[in-house]
Design a protein around this motif. Structure first.
Motif, PDB file in Angstrom:
ATOM      1  N   TYR A  15       0.814  -1.215   0.000  1.00  0.00           N
ATOM      2  CA  TYR A  15       0.000   0.000   0.000  1.00  0.00           C
ATOM      3  C   TYR A  15       0.848   1.266   0.000  1.00  0.00           C
ATOM      4  CZ  TYR A  15      -3.839  -3.155   0.858  1.00  0.00           C
ATOM      5  OH  TYR A  15      -4.760  -4.161   0.741  1.00  0.00           O
ATOM      6  N   VAL A  16       2.115   1.128   0.355  1.00  0.00           N
ATOM      7  CA  VAL A  16       3.019   2.276   0.438  1.00  0.00           C
ATOM      8  C   VAL A  16       4.277   1.938  -0.327  1.00  0.00           C
ATOM      9  CG1 VAL A  16       4.353   3.729   2.017  1.00  0.00           C
ATOM     10  CG2 VAL A  16       2.077   2.920   2.693  1.00  0.00           C
ATOM     11  N   GLU A  17       4.778   2.934  -1.063  1.00  0.00           N
ATOM     12  CA  GLU A  17       6.052   2.746  -1.763  1.00  0.00           C
ATOM     13  C   GLU A  17       6.930   3.969  -1.556  1.00  0.00           C
ATOM     14  OE1 GLU A  17       4.685   1.990  -5.744  1.00  0.00           O
ATOM     15  OE2 GLU A  17       4.407   4.105  -6.204  1.00  0.00           O
ATOM     16  N   GLN A  18       8.228   3.729  -1.595  1.00  0.00           N
ATOM     17  CA  GLN A  18       9.173   4.825  -1.428  1.00  0.00           C
ATOM     18  C   GLN A  18       9.649   5.263  -2.807  1.00  0.00           C
ATOM     19  OE1 GLN A  18      12.561   3.981   1.060  1.00  0.00           O
ATOM     20  NE2 GLN A  18      12.945   6.137   1.411  1.00  0.00           N
ATOM     21  N   ARG A  19       9.524   6.574  -3.062  1.00  0.00           N
ATOM     22  CA  ARG A  19       9.963   7.172  -4.321  1.00  0.00           C
ATOM     23  C   ARG A  19      10.567   8.533  -4.026  1.00  0.00           C
ATOM     24  NH1 ARG A  19       4.865   8.228  -7.366  1.00  0.00           N
ATOM     25  NH2 ARG A  19       3.701   7.227  -5.734  1.00  0.00           N
ATOM     26  N   ASP A  20      11.632   8.859  -4.688  1.00  0.00           N
ATOM     27  CA  ASP A  20      12.215  10.200  -4.620  1.00  0.00           C
ATOM     28  C   ASP A  20      12.299  10.738  -3.190  1.00  0.00           C
ATOM     29  OD1 ASP A  20      12.297  10.210  -7.436  1.00  0.00           O
ATOM     30  OD2 ASP A  20      10.242  10.945  -7.526  1.00  0.00           O
ATOM     31  N   LYS A  21      12.884   9.985  -2.299  1.00  0.00           N
ATOM     32  CA  LYS A  21      13.088  10.386  -0.897  1.00  0.00           C
ATOM     33  C   LYS A  21      11.793  10.561  -0.121  1.00  0.00           C
ATOM     34  CE  LYS A  21      17.333  12.870  -1.961  1.00  0.00           C
ATOM     35  NZ  LYS A  21      18.022  14.155  -1.875  1.00  0.00           N
ATOM     36  N   GLY A  22      10.677  10.088  -0.660  1.00  0.00           N
ATOM     37  CA  GLY A  22       9.404  10.233   0.024  1.00  0.00           C
ATOM     38  C   GLY A  22       8.618   8.939  -0.018  1.00  0.00           C
ATOM     39  N   TYR A  23       7.544   8.927   0.732  1.00  0.00           N
ATOM     40  CA  TYR A  23       6.650   7.774   0.755  1.00  0.00           C
ATOM     41  C   TYR A  23       5.320   8.165   0.128  1.00  0.00           C
ATOM     42  CZ  TYR A  23       9.940   5.529   3.903  1.00  0.00           C
ATOM     43  OH  TYR A  23      11.066   4.966   4.446  1.00  0.00           O
ATOM     44  N   TRP A  24       4.792   7.270  -0.681  1.00  0.00           N
ATOM     45  CA  TRP A  24       3.581   7.542  -1.459  1.00  0.00           C
ATOM     46  C   TRP A  24       2.640   6.358  -1.365  1.00  0.00           C
ATOM     47  CZ3 TRP A  24       3.761  12.426  -3.199  1.00  0.00           C
ATOM     48  CH2 TRP A  24       5.021  13.017  -3.261  1.00  0.00           C
ATOM     49  N   ILE A  25       1.361   6.614  -1.558  1.00  0.00           N
ATOM     50  CA  ILE A  25       0.398   5.532  -1.657  1.00  0.00           C
ATOM     51  C   ILE A  25       0.696   4.839  -2.985  1.00  0.00           C
ATOM     52  CG2 ILE A  25      -2.029   4.891  -1.587  1.00  0.00           C
ATOM     53  CD1 ILE A  25      -0.780   6.618   0.866  1.00  0.00           C
ATOM     54  N   ALA A  26       0.898   3.533  -2.935  1.00  0.00           N
ATOM     55  CA  ALA A  26       1.329   2.774  -4.111  1.00  0.00           C
ATOM     56  C   ALA A  26       0.441   3.063  -5.320  1.00  0.00           C
ATOM     57  CB  ALA A  26       1.322   1.281  -3.799  1.00  0.00           C
ATOM     58  N   GLY A  27       1.098   3.386  -6.430  1.00  0.00           N
ATOM     59  CA  GLY A  27       0.390   3.621  -7.683  1.00  0.00           C
ATOM     60  C   GLY A  27      -0.313   4.959  -7.788  1.00  0.00           C
ATOM     61  N   THR A  28      -0.061   5.862  -6.823  1.00  0.00           N
ATOM     62  CA  THR A  28      -0.724   7.168  -6.859  1.00  0.00           C
ATOM     63  C   THR A  28       0.301   8.281  -6.685  1.00  0.00           C
ATOM     64  OG1 THR A  28      -1.103   7.496  -4.479  1.00  0.00           O
ATOM     65  CG2 THR A  28      -2.693   6.108  -5.658  1.00  0.00           C
ATOM     66  N   ARG A  29      -0.193   9.500  -6.764  1.00  0.00           N
ATOM     67  CA  ARG A  29       0.637  10.670  -6.486  1.00  0.00           C
ATOM     68  C   ARG A  29       0.279  11.270  -5.126  1.00  0.00           C
ATOM     69  NH1 ARG A  29       0.376  14.347 -11.701  1.00  0.00           N
ATOM     70  NH2 ARG A  29       1.686  15.605 -10.371  1.00  0.00           N
ATOM     71  N   ILE A  30      -0.425  10.500  -4.303  1.00  0.00           N
ATOM     72  CA  ILE A  30      -0.840  10.955  -2.979  1.00  0.00           C
ATOM     73  C   ILE A  30       0.214  10.525  -1.968  1.00  0.00           C
ATOM     74  CG2 ILE A  30      -2.623  10.790  -1.199  1.00  0.00           C
ATOM     75  CD1 ILE A  30      -4.605  10.176  -3.526  1.00  0.00           C
ATOM     76  N   SER A  31       0.685  11.486  -1.184  1.00  0.00           N
ATOM     77  CA  SER A  31       1.754  11.199  -0.235  1.00  0.00           C
ATOM     78  C   SER A  31       1.241  10.464   0.994  1.00  0.00           C
ATOM     79  CB  SER A  31       2.440  12.496   0.205  1.00  0.00           C
ATOM     80  OG  SER A  31       1.571  13.255   1.021  1.00  0.00           O
ATOM     81  N   LEU A  32       2.115   9.686   1.583  1.00  0.00           N
ATOM     82  CA  LEU A  32       1.829   9.030   2.856  1.00  0.00           C
ATOM     83  C   LEU A  32       1.493  10.078   3.901  1.00  0.00           C
ATOM     84  CD1 LEU A  32       1.943   6.486   4.740  1.00  0.00           C
ATOM     85  CD2 LEU A  32       4.337   7.060   5.100  1.00  0.00           C
ATOM     86  N   ASP A  33       2.211  11.187   3.869  1.00  0.00           N
ATOM     87  CA  ASP A  33       2.003  12.282   4.824  1.00  0.00           C
ATOM     88  C   ASP A  33       0.538  12.705   4.868  1.00  0.00           C
ATOM     89  OD1 ASP A  33       4.576  12.180   3.593  1.00  0.00           O
ATOM     90  OD2 ASP A  33       5.087  14.124   4.408  1.00  0.00           O
ATOM     91  N   SER A  34      -0.072  12.856   3.699  1.00  0.00           N
ATOM     92  CA  SER A  34      -1.451  13.340   3.614  1.00  0.00           C
ATOM     93  C   SER A  34      -2.406  12.443   4.383  1.00  0.00           C
ATOM     94  CB  SER A  34      -1.901  13.406   2.158  1.00  0.00           C
ATOM     95  OG  SER A  34      -1.084  14.259   1.412  1.00  0.00           O
ATOM     96  N   VAL A  35      -2.275  11.149   4.196  1.00  0.00           N
ATOM     97  CA  VAL A  35      -3.178  10.209   4.854  1.00  0.00           C
ATOM     98  C   VAL A  35      -2.851  10.117   6.346  1.00  0.00           C
ATOM     99  CG1 VAL A  35      -3.954   7.803   4.935  1.00  0.00           C
ATOM    100  CG2 VAL A  35      -3.600   8.928   2.728  1.00  0.00           C
TER     101      VAL A  35
END
Length: 110
Positions: free
Chosen positions: A11-31
């Motif tokens: 459900y979470v993936e690490q990209r570009d020094k950040g964490y994102w909801i897998a397959g989306t442009r929504i950040s882990l931070d937001s949720v």
């Protein structure tokens, strides 16, 4: 059905020094911030309609399972934001004064 044949979802993936909801442009931070502010999973889905309820629960589970890591990540992001904010203030103090005045005017009108 054999439990061994069931694959687990990420459900979470690490990209570009950040964490994102897998397959989306929504950040882990937001949720996570929504969750920490008392928002229900259903409310989070309403705020982020691209996410499913399953994804939101998956992200919350990820957060709870990795709370120390995620909290440290969020603190680093907050510190970086403050550094960038201060750099912008120093670079363009006139703009900062205008923004501060507009915010004060908005607050006094409310």
């Amino acid at each position: 059905m054999n439990l061994a044949s069931i694959s687990t979802k990420q459900y979470v993936e690490q990209r570009d020094k950040g964490y994102w909801i897998a397959g989306t442009r929504i950040s882990l931070d937001s949720v996570v911030y929504s969750f920490l502010n008392g928002e229900s999973p259903e409310g989070i889905v309403q705020n982020f309609p691209l996410l499913s309820l399953e994804q939101v629960y998956g992200v919350i589970t990820f957060y709870l399972a990795n709370q120390e890591l995620v909290d440290a990540y969020l603190k680093e992001d907050e510190a970086e934001f403050r550094r960038l904010q201060e750099a912008c203030r120093e670079k363009n103090p006139l703009l900062y004064q205008k923004l501060k005045a507009a915010q004060a005017q908005k607050n006094s009108a409310a």
